[in-house]
Design a protein around this motif. Structure first.
Motif, PDB file in Angstrom:
ATOM      1  N   GLY A 156       0.823  -1.198   0.000  1.00 21.94           N
ATOM      2  CA  GLY A 156       0.000   0.000   0.000  1.00 21.94           C
ATOM      3  C   GLY A 156       0.857   1.247   0.000  1.00 21.94           C
ATOM      4  O   GLY A 156       1.809   1.355   0.778  1.00 21.94           O
ATOM      5  N   PRO A 157       0.524   2.230  -0.848  1.00 22.14           N
ATOM      6  CA  PRO A 157       1.381   3.415  -0.980  1.00 22.14           C
ATOM      7  C   PRO A 157       1.426   4.297   0.254  1.00 22.14           C
ATOM      8  O   PRO A 157       2.363   5.066   0.436  1.00 22.14           O
ATOM      9  N   GLU A 158       0.399   4.200   1.110  1.00 22.79           N
ATOM     10  CA  GLU A 158       0.383   5.078   2.282  1.00 22.79           C
ATOM     11  C   GLU A 158       1.169   4.524   3.463  1.00 22.79           C
ATOM     12  O   GLU A 158       1.428   5.242   4.439  1.00 22.79           O
ATOM     13  N   ILE A 159       1.547   3.259   3.409  1.00 21.59           N
ATOM     14  CA  ILE A 159       2.218   2.617   4.536  1.00 21.59           C
ATOM     15  C   ILE A 159       3.617   3.207   4.728  1.00 21.59           C
ATOM     16  O   ILE A 159       4.376   3.367   3.779  1.00 21.59           O
ATOM     17  N   ARG A 160       3.959   3.540   5.966  1.00 27.73           N
ATOM     18  CA  ARG A 160       5.296   4.051   6.299  1.00 27.73           C
ATOM     19  C   ARG A 160       6.253   2.878   6.477  1.00 27.73           C
ATOM     20  O   ARG A 160       5.869   1.819   6.975  1.00 27.73           O
ATOM     21  N   THR A 161       7.498   3.076   6.082  1.00 27.49           N
ATOM     22  CA  THR A 161       8.500   2.014   6.196  1.00 27.49           C
ATOM     23  C   THR A 161       9.831   2.585   6.681  1.00 27.49           C
ATOM     24  O   THR A 161      10.128   3.767   6.474  1.00 27.49           O
ATOM     25  N   GLN A 162      10.612   1.730   7.326  1.00 31.73           N
ATOM     26  CA  GLN A 162      11.985   2.073   7.712  1.00 31.73           C
ATOM     27  C   GLN A 162      12.823   0.799   7.691  1.00 31.73           C
ATOM     28  O   GLN A 162      12.416  -0.236   8.225  1.00 31.73           O
ATOM     29  N   VAL A 269      15.204  -6.033   5.077  1.00 30.32           N
ATOM     30  CA  VAL A 269      14.071  -6.285   5.967  1.00 30.32           C
ATOM     31  C   VAL A 269      13.718  -4.953   6.638  1.00 30.32           C
ATOM     32  O   VAL A 269      14.589  -4.291   7.201  1.00 30.32           O
ATOM     33  N   SER A 270      12.467  -4.566   6.551  1.00 28.94           N
ATOM     34  CA  SER A 270      12.016  -3.263   7.057  1.00 28.94           C
ATOM     35  C   SER A 270      10.906  -3.440   8.076  1.00 28.94           C
ATOM     36  O   SER A 270      10.343  -4.521   8.222  1.00 28.94           O
ATOM     37  N   MET A 271      10.613  -2.363   8.792  1.00 30.88           N
ATOM     38  CA  MET A 271       9.396  -2.353   9.604  1.00 30.88           C
ATOM     39  C   MET A 271       8.391  -1.435   8.918  1.00 30.88           C
ATOM     40  O   MET A 271       8.756  -0.459   8.261  1.00 30.88           O
ATOM     41  N   LEU A 272       7.121  -1.777   9.053  1.00 34.61           N
ATOM     42  CA  LEU A 272       6.038  -1.081   8.374  1.00 34.61           C
ATOM     43  C   LEU A 272       4.965  -0.709   9.387  1.00 34.61           C
ATOM     44  O   LEU A 272       4.662  -1.483  10.293  1.00 34.61           O
ATOM     45  N   TRP A 273       4.382   0.486   9.217  1.00 37.51           N
ATOM     46  CA  TRP A 273       3.292   0.916  10.094  1.00 37.51           C
ATOM     47  C   TRP A 273       2.396   1.887   9.335  1.00 37.51           C
ATOM     48  O   TRP A 273       2.767   2.426   8.297  1.00 37.51           O
ATOM     49  N   HIS A 274       1.199   2.089   9.873  1.00 34.28           N
ATOM     50  CA  HIS A 274       0.249   2.992   9.231  1.00 34.28           C
ATOM     51  C   HIS A 274       0.564   4.435   9.622  1.00 34.28           C
ATOM     52  O   HIS A 274       0.968   4.694  10.766  1.00 34.28           O
ATOM     53  N   PRO A 275       0.366   5.387   8.712  1.00 31.21           N
ATOM     54  CA  PRO A 275       0.706   6.781   9.021  1.00 31.21           C
ATOM     55  C   PRO A 275      -0.059   7.373  10.195  1.00 31.21           C
ATOM     56  O   PRO A 275       0.409   8.342  10.811  1.00 31.21           O
ATOM     57  N   ARG A 276      -1.223   6.820  10.533  1.00 30.49           N
ATOM     58  CA  ARG A 276      -1.959   7.381  11.674  1.00 30.49           C
ATOM     59  C   ARG A 276      -1.209   7.178  12.989  1.00 30.49           C
ATOM     60  O   ARG A 276      -1.523   7.823  14.000  1.00 30.49           O
ATOM     61  N   LEU A 277      -0.213   6.262  12.991  1.00 29.96           N
ATOM     62  CA  LEU A 277       0.562   5.999  14.202  1.00 29.96           C
ATOM     63  C   LEU A 277       1.894   6.744  14.224  1.00 29.96           C
ATOM     64  O   LEU A 277       2.683   6.565  15.137  1.00 29.96           O
ATOM     65  N   ASP A 278       2.119   7.581  13.205  1.00 31.25           N
ATOM     66  CA  ASP A 278       3.392   8.296  13.108  1.00 31.25           C
ATOM     67  C   ASP A 278       3.739   9.059  14.382  1.00 31.25           C
ATOM     68  O   ASP A 278       4.849   8.960  14.894  1.00 31.25           O
ATOM     69  N   ALA A 279       2.791   9.845  14.861  1.00 38.72           N
ATOM     70  CA  ALA A 279       3.082  10.763  15.958  1.00 38.72           C
ATOM     71  C   ALA A 279       2.756  10.199  17.330  1.00 38.72           C
ATOM     72  O   ALA A 279       3.010  10.874  18.331  1.00 38.72           O
ATOM     73  N   ASP A 280       2.222   9.000  17.405  1.00 37.27           N
ATOM     74  CA  ASP A 280       1.889   8.417  18.706  1.00 37.27           C
ATOM     75  C   ASP A 280       3.178   8.157  19.486  1.00 37.27           C
ATOM     76  O   ASP A 280       4.031   7.393  19.041  1.00 37.27           O
ATOM     77  N   PRO A 281       3.351   8.790  20.652  1.00 35.52           N
ATOM     78  CA  PRO A 281       4.620   8.659  21.386  1.00 35.52           C
ATOM     79  C   PRO A 281       4.957   7.213  21.745  1.00 35.52           C
ATOM     80  O   PRO A 281       6.123   6.813  21.664  1.00 35.52           O
ATOM     81  N   ALA A 282       3.963   6.428  22.142  1.00 30.76           N
ATOM     82  CA  ALA A 282       4.230   5.035  22.520  1.00 30.76           C
ATOM     83  C   ALA A 282       4.649   4.219  21.303  1.00 30.76           C
ATOM     84  O   ALA A 282       5.534   3.360  21.392  1.00 30.76           O
ATOM     85  N   GLN A 283       4.011   4.470  20.173  1.00 25.27           N
ATOM     86  CA  GLN A 283       4.386   3.758  18.958  1.00 25.27           C
ATOM     87  C   GLN A 283       5.799   4.133  18.515  1.00 25.27           C
ATOM     88  O   GLN A 283       6.577   3.271  18.076  1.00 25.27           O
ATOM     89  N   ARG A 284       6.140   5.397  18.617  1.00 22.77           N
ATOM     90  CA  ARG A 284       7.488   5.836  18.236  1.00 22.77           C
ATOM     91  C   ARG A 284       8.529   5.225  19.161  1.00 22.77           C
ATOM     92  O   ARG A 284       9.614   4.829  18.736  1.00 22.77           O
ATOM     93  N   TRP A 285       8.195   5.130  20.425  1.00 23.74           N
ATOM     94  CA  TRP A 285       9.095   4.491  21.394  1.00 23.74           C
ATOM     95  C   TRP A 285       9.311   3.024  21.045  1.00 23.74           C
ATOM     96  O   TRP A 285      10.443   2.529  21.042  1.00 23.74           O
ATOM     97  N   LEU A 286       8.231   2.314  20.717  1.00 25.93           N
ATOM     98  CA  LEU A 286       8.348   0.904  20.346  1.00 25.93           C
ATOM     99  C   LEU A 286       9.173   0.746  19.071  1.00 25.93           C
ATOM    100  O   LEU A 286      10.056  -0.118  19.003  1.00 25.93           O
ATOM    101  N   ARG A 287       8.900   1.573  18.062  1.00 24.14           N
ATOM    102  CA  ARG A 287       9.656   1.467  16.810  1.00 24.14           C
ATOM    103  C   ARG A 287      11.139   1.718  17.033  1.00 24.14           C
ATOM    104  O   ARG A 287      11.996   1.085  16.400  1.00 24.14           O
TER     105      ARG A 287
END
Length: 297
Positions: A156-162, A269-287
């Motif tokens: 999906g084009p909207e999915i964030r990756t790193q 190998v990358s990690m992928l997440w939805h953009p709605r979780l970009d700014a969530d502090p707990a999600q950023r901490w986990l990533r």
């Protein structure tokens, strides 16, 4: 043109999620009659019935189905905008994060990730679920917080990756296997009996393409859906398993790994997440912890 009542978005989101006027009314602490009036206003605003009766239940119209994801994201983003961003109190954080991965990730990275997470946030739980395909619908609907894997066209084009790490394929045999005592060549590799790994059940992959370019073909005697069963078979037989090196490190413990004697491209190998979780502090901490654990070595 009059400004529409944006509160109706919340009502529509709940109605589409519940598929019931009564249940939607209970969620929003409204009376059934008030919810029915709200549905009538929504029908007038959209020019569509949205929910229609089918027997004793309500079913969404095609327009409602098309709106469901968009409305959900709009409501989620609106709530996020109006919620103050506070300091993340890790000691008080109590959440379960769902991480979708292929086999090998938990065995190689799970213990260290859990150790780091619990050292800072003992109330956090990690739920690892299998990844049988590259479908990213779990990220879109919120049932999955984070995925790891090779980015595919279906992500999906909207999915964030790193990117997390680079990996390569290696040939793996049991300890004492005849191939462990000599230099591996394309011919000796192809002459062995092999286990093919394919989630879709196909027998051919990039290994076979590389051999074909050399005028060689391997003999596949077993096909499995994952790396772990391939290695289990190789450990107990003279079969050869070809698997990712870093992703299966601990799964290969006690076995003999050999560099492939022909060129295959490395992969990321990358990690992928939805953009709605970009700014969530707990999600950023986990990533951040996932990135650090996978980046070791």
């Amino acid at each position: 043109m009059s400004m529409p009542d944006l509160n109706l978005l919340i009502t529509l989101d709940v109605l589409l999620a519940e598929g019931s006027v009564a249940r939607a009314a209970r969620r929003l602490n409204l009376s059934p009659s008030a919810m029915s009036r709200a549905l009538a206003r929504l029908r007038e605003a959209t020019g569509d019935p949205l929910l229609v009766r089918a027997g004793r239940t309500l079913v969404p119209t095609p327009r409602a189905i098309a709106l469901r994801q968009q409305v959900s994201e709009l409501v989620h983003d609106s709530v996020a905008v109006l919620r103050p961003v506070g300091t993340l109190e890790l000691a008080q954080l109590a959440r379960t994060f769902t991480i979708r991965t292929r086999e090998g990730f938990v065995e190689n990275f799970g213990a260290e990730l859990i150790k780091r997470v619990r050292a800072e946030a003992p109330g956090v739980r990690l739920r690892f679920v299998p990844k049988p395909d590259k479908d990213s619908s779990g990220l879109r609907d919120g049932s999955v917080d984070l995925e790891t894997g090779v980015i595919g066209k279906s992500s999906g084009p909207e999915i964030r990756t790193q990117a997390l790490f680079r990996d390569r394929f290696v040939a793996v045999v049991r300890a004492g296997h005849a191939l462990a005592a000599c230099a591996l060549t394309p011919a000796s590799y192809a002459a062995g009996e092999h286990i093919a790994v394919s989630r879709q059940g196909g027998e051919k992959n990039v290994v076979d393409d590389a051999l074909l370019a050399l005028g060689l073909e391997r003999k596949v005697v077993a096909m499995v859906a994952g790396f772990a069963p391939a290695l289990a078979l190789a450990r107990a037989s003279d079969l050869i398993a070809t698997v990712p090196e870093r992703h299966t490190g601990l799964l290969r413990d006690g076995m003999h790994s050999l560099a492939l004697p022909f060129a295959l491209p490395e992969f990321t190998v990358s990690m992928l997440w939805h953009p709605r979780l970009d700014a969530d502090p707990a999600q950023r901490w986990l990533r951040g912890h996932v990135r650090d654990v996978c980046g070791r070595g």
